[in-house]
Motif scaffolding. Structure first.
Motif, mmCIF file in Angstrom:
data_model
loop_
_atom_site.group_PDB
_atom_site.id
_atom_site.type_symbol
_atom_site.label_atom_id
_atom_site.label_comp_id
_atom_site.label_asym_id
_atom_site.label_seq_id
_atom_site.Cartn_x
_atom_site.Cartn_y
_atom_site.Cartn_z
ATOM 1 N N ASN A 168 44.951 39.341 -32.135
ATOM 2 C CA ASN A 168 43.962 38.267 -32.024
ATOM 3 C C ASN A 168 44.527 37.049 -31.296
ATOM 4 O O ASN A 168 43.809 36.387 -30.542
ATOM 5 N N GLN A 169 45.791 36.766 -31.512
ATOM 6 C CA GLN A 169 46.414 35.655 -30.795
ATOM 7 C C GLN A 169 46.454 35.931 -29.295
ATOM 8 O O GLN A 169 46.179 35.044 -28.473
ATOM 9 N N LEU A 170 46.761 37.183 -28.925
ATOM 10 C CA LEU A 170 46.743 37.560 -27.509
ATOM 11 C C LEU A 170 45.341 37.434 -26.924
ATOM 12 O O LEU A 170 45.161 36.986 -25.781
ATOM 13 N N LEU A 171 44.334 37.830 -27.694
ATOM 14 C CA LEU A 171 42.949 37.732 -27.221
ATOM 15 C C LEU A 171 42.531 36.277 -27.060
ATOM 16 O O LEU A 171 41.838 35.923 -26.098
ATOM 17 N N LYS A 172 42.947 35.439 -27.996
ATOM 18 C CA LYS A 172 42.614 34.007 -27.897
ATOM 19 C C LYS A 172 43.253 33.402 -26.650
ATOM 20 O O LYS A 172 42.599 32.646 -25.909
ATOM 21 N N GLU A 173 44.491 33.720 -26.393
ATOM 22 C CA GLU A 173 45.171 33.195 -25.204
ATOM 23 C C GLU A 173 44.505 33.702 -23.937
ATOM 24 O O GLU A 173 44.342 32.948 -22.963
ATOM 25 N N MET A 174 44.117 34.969 -23.925
ATOM 26 C CA MET A 174 43.449 35.547 -22.754
ATOM 27 C C MET A 174 42.115 34.868 -22.485
ATOM 28 O O MET A 174 41.785 34.524 -21.344
ATOM 29 N N THR A 175 41.320 34.660 -23.531
ATOM 30 C CA THR A 175 40.012 34.034 -23.336
ATOM 31 C C THR A 175 40.159 32.579 -22.885
ATOM 32 O O THR A 175 39.337 32.092 -22.093
ATOM 33 N N ASP A 176 41.183 31.905 -23.361
ATOM 34 C CA ASP A 176 41.427 30.537 -22.891
ATOM 35 C C ASP A 176 41.709 30.533 -21.389
ATOM 36 O O ASP A 176 41.176 29.690 -20.652
ATOM 37 N N LYS A 177 42.531 31.461 -20.931
ATOM 38 C CA LYS A 177 42.870 31.540 -19.504
ATOM 39 C C LYS A 177 41.649 31.920 -18.669
ATOM 40 O O LYS A 177 41.467 31.436 -17.550
ATOM 41 N N GLN A 178 40.824 32.807 -19.211
ATOM 42 C CA GLN A 178 39.635 33.270 -18.498
ATOM 43 C C GLN A 178 38.459 32.302 -18.640
ATOM 44 O O GLN A 178 37.437 32.458 -17.981
ATOM 45 N N ARG A 179 38.603 31.321 -19.521
ATOM 46 C CA ARG A 179 37.549 30.338 -19.785
ATOM 47 C C ARG A 179 36.263 31.030 -20.245
ATOM 48 O O ARG A 179 35.173 30.767 -19.748
ATOM 49 N N VAL A 180 36.439 31.936 -21.195
ATOM 50 C CA VAL A 180 35.297 32.612 -21.809
ATOM 51 C C VAL A 180 35.363 32.421 -23.318
ATOM 52 O O VAL A 180 36.366 31.976 -23.861
ATOM 53 N N MET A 181 34.292 32.780 -23.980
ATOM 54 C CA MET A 181 34.162 32.492 -25.406
ATOM 55 C C MET A 181 34.967 33.461 -26.269
ATOM 56 O O MET A 181 34.953 34.673 -26.037
ATOM 57 N N TYR A 182 35.649 32.910 -27.253
ATOM 58 C CA TYR A 182 36.355 33.690 -28.265
ATOM 59 C C TYR A 182 35.649 33.475 -29.592
ATOM 60 O O TYR A 182 35.443 32.334 -30.017
ATOM 61 N N LEU A 183 35.264 34.567 -30.240
ATOM 62 C CA LEU A 183 34.551 34.502 -31.517
ATOM 63 C C LEU A 183 35.491 34.956 -32.625
ATOM 64 O O LEU A 183 35.887 36.123 -32.671
#
Length: 231
Positions: A168-183
């Motif tokens: 989940n931490q990897l997904l959060k970092e990825m979504t931040d870089k991609q500027r997309v929503m993390y739920l």
């Protein structure tokens, strides 16, 4: 003569193997082909949202059918699937349906090794590829945290309660870089073991109606935010 027989057996084995590969629908592309054709008959895509996932997504429609009937939501969950399987069917089951947004809930079956060994980074990268496909086609991706799981009843001892927070931490970092929503479902649903509390599950993985109620509130808020980005 013996050598010819051996060569013939090898040839027949190769043909049999090739035919088996042709017959195998590993990502289960066939499952939603007819349903997708029906969806495409409706040209009104206002508010159309696709839910891409595994058994947790598939079971959602059984637990609360009205959530999908009363909203322009399309359930494309397939039990047991991993992220490489979802990636292979993402074009057919998401992009081609022209939704406004896609809710991606995936990764727990990868940790369980359903289709073989996967690193957390490989899981993240498969979800990243889905995000990039969505963005390239004007679809808002909503990447969900993997739900808590203390252990997998079908593959015990893999410590998902340790691995899922790391993913989940990897997904959060990825979504931040991609500027997309993390739920973030995980924070709202995890108990002190990094598992699901009894009210939300019957087997440490799959979700009860009470658990889905929590998810519905969170995802509805995320969808509203995603659609408001277009305005």
């Amino acid at each position: 003569m013996q050598r010819i027989k051996i060569q013939l057996l090898v040839l027949l084995s190769f043909i049999s193997f090739s035919e088996a590969l042709k017959a195998q629908d590993w990502p289960n592309l066939q499952k939603f082909q007819e349903a997708n054709a029906e969806v495409l008959k409706n040209k009104n895509t206002d508010g159309r949202i696709v839910f891409m996932g595994n058994s947790i997504t598939e079971g959602w429609e059984d637990a609360n059918p009205s959530f999908f009937i009363d909203n322009p939501y399309i359930n494309r969950g397939i039990s047991g699937q991993t992220t490489p399987q979802m990636l292979l069917r993402f074009q057919q089951d998401v992009v081609d349906l022209h939704p406004k947004a896609v809710v991606i809930l995936a990764g727990t079956n990868d940790i369980a090794g359903n289709t073989g060994p996967m690193t957390l980074e490989q899981i993240r990268d498969n979800i990243l590829s889905m995000v990039q496909l969505a963005k390239a086609n004007g679809i808002h991706p909503i990447v969900c945290s993997v739900l808590p799981a203390y252990d997998y009843p079908w593959r015990p001892g893999l410590q998902p309660n340790v691995k899922i927070p790391k993913l989940n931490q990897l997904l959060k970092e990825m979504t931040d870089k991609q500027r997309v929503m993390y739920l973030d479902y995980f924070s709202a649903m995890a108990d002190d073991r990094n598992g699901l509390p009894e009210a939300y599950t019957t087997d440490e993985v799959h979700v009860t109606k009470e658990g889905y109620a929590v998810m519905e509130k969170l995802v509805s808020e995320a969808i509203s935010k995603a659609l408001n980005l277009e305005k």
